[in-house]
Design a protein around this motif. Structure first.
Motif, PDB file in Angstrom:
ATOM      1  N   GLN A  11       0.820  -1.229   0.000  1.00 30.60           N
ATOM      2  CA  GLN A  11       0.000   0.000   0.000  1.00 30.60           C
ATOM      3  C   GLN A  11       0.850   1.275   0.000  1.00 30.60           C
ATOM      4  O   GLN A  11       0.315   2.367   0.090  1.00 30.60           O
ATOM      5  CB  GLN A  11      -0.924   0.000   1.219  1.00 30.60           C
ATOM      6  N   LYS A 234      -4.685  -7.482   9.721  1.00 28.45           N
ATOM      7  CA  LYS A 234      -5.550  -6.475   9.086  1.00 28.45           C
ATOM      8  C   LYS A 234      -6.946  -6.585   9.688  1.00 28.45           C
ATOM      9  O   LYS A 234      -7.432  -7.679   9.937  1.00 28.45           O
ATOM     10  CB  LYS A 234      -5.603  -6.664   7.567  1.00 28.45           C
ATOM     11  N   PHE A 254     -14.173   0.923  -2.022  1.00 28.36           N
ATOM     12  CA  PHE A 254     -13.836   0.712  -0.620  1.00 28.36           C
ATOM     13  C   PHE A 254     -13.920   2.043   0.131  1.00 28.36           C
ATOM     14  O   PHE A 254     -13.521   3.089  -0.382  1.00 28.36           O
ATOM     15  CB  PHE A 254     -12.430   0.142  -0.476  1.00 28.36           C
ATOM     16  N   ASN A 262     -16.173  -2.683   5.638  1.00 22.88           N
ATOM     17  CA  ASN A 262     -15.024  -1.936   5.137  1.00 22.88           C
ATOM     18  C   ASN A 262     -13.797  -2.296   5.962  1.00 22.88           C
ATOM     19  O   ASN A 262     -13.907  -2.567   7.166  1.00 22.88           O
ATOM     20  CB  ASN A 262     -15.248  -0.419   5.228  1.00 22.88           C
ATOM     21  N   PHE A 263     -12.644  -2.299   5.323  1.00 26.10           N
ATOM     22  CA  PHE A 263     -11.403  -2.482   6.066  1.00 26.10           C
ATOM     23  C   PHE A 263     -11.181  -1.274   6.974  1.00 26.10           C
ATOM     24  O   PHE A 263     -11.515  -0.147   6.612  1.00 26.10           O
ATOM     25  CB  PHE A 263     -10.210  -2.630   5.108  1.00 26.10           C
ATOM     26  N   SER A 265      -8.376   0.410  10.186  1.00 22.96           N
ATOM     27  CA  SER A 265      -7.093   0.362  10.869  1.00 22.96           C
ATOM     28  C   SER A 265      -7.179  -0.603  12.049  1.00 22.96           C
ATOM     29  O   SER A 265      -8.238  -0.768  12.664  1.00 22.96           O
ATOM     30  CB  SER A 265      -6.715   1.761  11.347  1.00 22.96           C
ATOM     31  N   GLU A 292      -0.747  -5.221   7.107  1.00 25.22           N
ATOM     32  CA  GLU A 292      -1.183  -4.777   5.775  1.00 25.22           C
ATOM     33  C   GLU A 292      -2.262  -3.734   6.019  1.00 25.22           C
ATOM     34  O   GLU A 292      -3.434  -4.044   6.196  1.00 25.22           O
ATOM     35  CB  GLU A 292      -1.723  -5.940   4.942  1.00 25.22           C
ATOM     36  N   TRP A 293      -1.854  -2.486   6.029  1.00 28.29           N
ATOM     37  CA  TRP A 293      -2.749  -1.424   6.467  1.00 28.29           C
ATOM     38  C   TRP A 293      -3.662  -0.975   5.332  1.00 28.29           C
ATOM     39  O   TRP A 293      -3.195  -0.613   4.245  1.00 28.29           O
ATOM     40  CB  TRP A 293      -1.953  -0.230   7.005  1.00 28.29           C
ATOM     41  N   GLU A 294      -4.981  -0.998   5.583  1.00 27.13           N
ATOM     42  CA  GLU A 294      -5.958  -0.492   4.626  1.00 27.13           C
ATOM     43  C   GLU A 294      -7.116   0.127   5.394  1.00 27.13           C
ATOM     44  O   GLU A 294      -7.794  -0.568   6.155  1.00 27.13           O
ATOM     45  CB  GLU A 294      -6.480  -1.620   3.723  1.00 27.13           C
ATOM     46  N   ASP A 295      -7.316   1.401   5.210  1.00 21.63           N
ATOM     47  CA  ASP A 295      -8.463   2.103   5.793  1.00 21.63           C
ATOM     48  C   ASP A 295      -8.667   3.354   4.948  1.00 21.63           C
ATOM     49  O   ASP A 295      -7.950   4.348   5.105  1.00 21.63           O
ATOM     50  CB  ASP A 295      -8.212   2.446   7.267  1.00 21.63           C
ATOM     51  N   SER A 296      -9.660   3.303   4.063  1.00 21.36           N
ATOM     52  CA  SER A 296      -9.858   4.377   3.087  1.00 21.36           C
ATOM     53  C   SER A 296     -10.249   5.702   3.706  1.00 21.36           C
ATOM     54  O   SER A 296     -10.180   6.740   3.048  1.00 21.36           O
ATOM     55  CB  SER A 296     -10.940   3.966   2.076  1.00 21.36           C
ATOM     56  N   ARG A 300      -2.908   7.285   6.119  1.00 23.91           N
ATOM     57  CA  ARG A 300      -2.176   6.026   6.235  1.00 23.91           C
ATOM     58  C   ARG A 300      -1.001   6.101   7.203  1.00 23.91           C
ATOM     59  O   ARG A 300      -0.651   5.092   7.821  1.00 23.91           O
ATOM     60  CB  ARG A 300      -1.708   5.546   4.862  1.00 23.91           C
TER      61      ARG A 300
END
Length: 329
Positions: A11, A234, A254, A262-263, A265, A292-296, A300
């Motif tokens: 990411q 995650k 997303f 939703n993903f 943090s 594996e960081w994903e948070d729309s 970040r």
């Protein structure tokens, strides 16, 4: 000693590796998981190149345990279309002929294993793609023969890759994930069966892709205790009440607040990481915990920093003896 906490760089592919290393160290990470193709050119065969990568990591006090080949791995078994052109480098896309793309992607996966060996690693995580994912919802009715042929296609394409991995002393860790040949416990078992439980084939465990599907993500660890080769940390949130957009995602992006899931943090979703750590301790997993960081809907850098701290707080060593042993005289 607690497990090392690493940052998956997939990411962060818009930044040079040196910059990502600087940030990872400042966030508190012990190492990185290099994401391909942005942060490692596995087509290189000169030892000096890999020595340079290791020197860069050493400079920032970071360890390397795994490299990840998700984007290109996706093309090995997929039905190729224009979506893939946006994620594949020109060397894989070539003239756009689907079968040529699949074959080049498979060779690139083997090159990833060679690169891992050059770096002193024995794990490559990634995707496989799937020729049958579009038949997830069985209407019009999908026959058993159609599904079985999809798994046979996976086996035909991946067993030669796995054989090459085994010769190199490297193992492939499939991230069980929607759009892959294995996306829940049942399909993961079937994938193992069709490759004859190949010793080079296992899983990159990521609970977020199982939780919102209502798959028992802790039981997954127990079911495949000898096949958990690598772990992604995650988080994901799913709603307790009905939403406008259901579990399939409704062609939304997303982060859309109208979605059922939703993903998020780490620590801000619904995954029970306490139970995951206990299960990993039970099976004796001593590898890294890779964020594996994903948070729309979050910055970040803020998310990576807090996720690193969260993992270090939630992880713990297993007991060396039963708690009531001290009762004995």
């Amino acid at each position: 000693m607690a497990r090392p906490v690493t940052l998956c760089t997939l990411q962060w592919g818009d930044l040079p590796l040196e910059v990502v290393c600087e940030k990872a160290k400042s966030f508190g990470f012990d190492g990185v998981e290099l994401g391909l193709p942005s942060h490692l050119d596995v087509r290189r065969t000169d030892p000096e190149y890999y020595q340079g990568i290791k020197a860069m990591l050493d400079k920032h006090g970071l360890k390397l345990f795994c490299i990840s080949n998700h984007l290109i791995g996706q093309a090995i078994c997929d039905n190729i279309d224009q979506r893939h052109k946006s994620i594949l480098p020109d060397c894989i896309w070539g003239d756009g002929d689907p079968e040529g793309i699949r074959q080049r992607a498979a060779e690139y996966m083997i090159q990833a294993a060679r690169a891992a060996k050059m770096l002193g690693l024995n794990i490559v995580a990634g995707f496989t793609g799937s020729s049958i994912w579009q038949w997830l919802y069985s209407f019009p009715p999908v026959s058993d023969e159609m599904i079985n042929e999809g798994y046979a296609d996976f086996a035909r394409r991946f067993i030669p890759v796995l054989d090459a991995f085994q010769e190199l002393g490297v193992r492939f860790a499939l991230e069980v994930h929607p759009s892959e040949i294995a996306f829940d416990t049942y399909s993961a078992r079937k994938a193992l069966e069709v490759v004859n439980y190949h010793p080079a084939f296992g899983f990159n465990y990521d609970p977020s892709h199982l939780g919102y599907q209502s798959v028992d993500y802790v039981d997954f660890i127990n079911q495949f205790s000898d096949r958990i080769f690598h772990v992604h940390m995650k988080d994901v949130y799913w709603s307790d009440t009905p939403k406008q957009i259901g579990v399939f995602g409704g062609h939304s992006t997303f982060g859309d607040a109208r979605r059922f899931w939703n993903f998020r943090s780490l620590g801000r979703g619904k995954i029970q990481f306490e139970e995951i750590i206990r299960a990993l301790n039970d099976i004796g997993y001593q590898g890294p915990l890779s964020v594996e960081w994903e948070d729309s809907r979050m910055d970040r850098e803020h998310g990576a920093r807090e996720s690193c701290a969260f993992v270090k707080q939630v992880d713990f060593e297993p007991s060396a003896h039963a708690f009531d042993a001290c009762f004995e005289k």
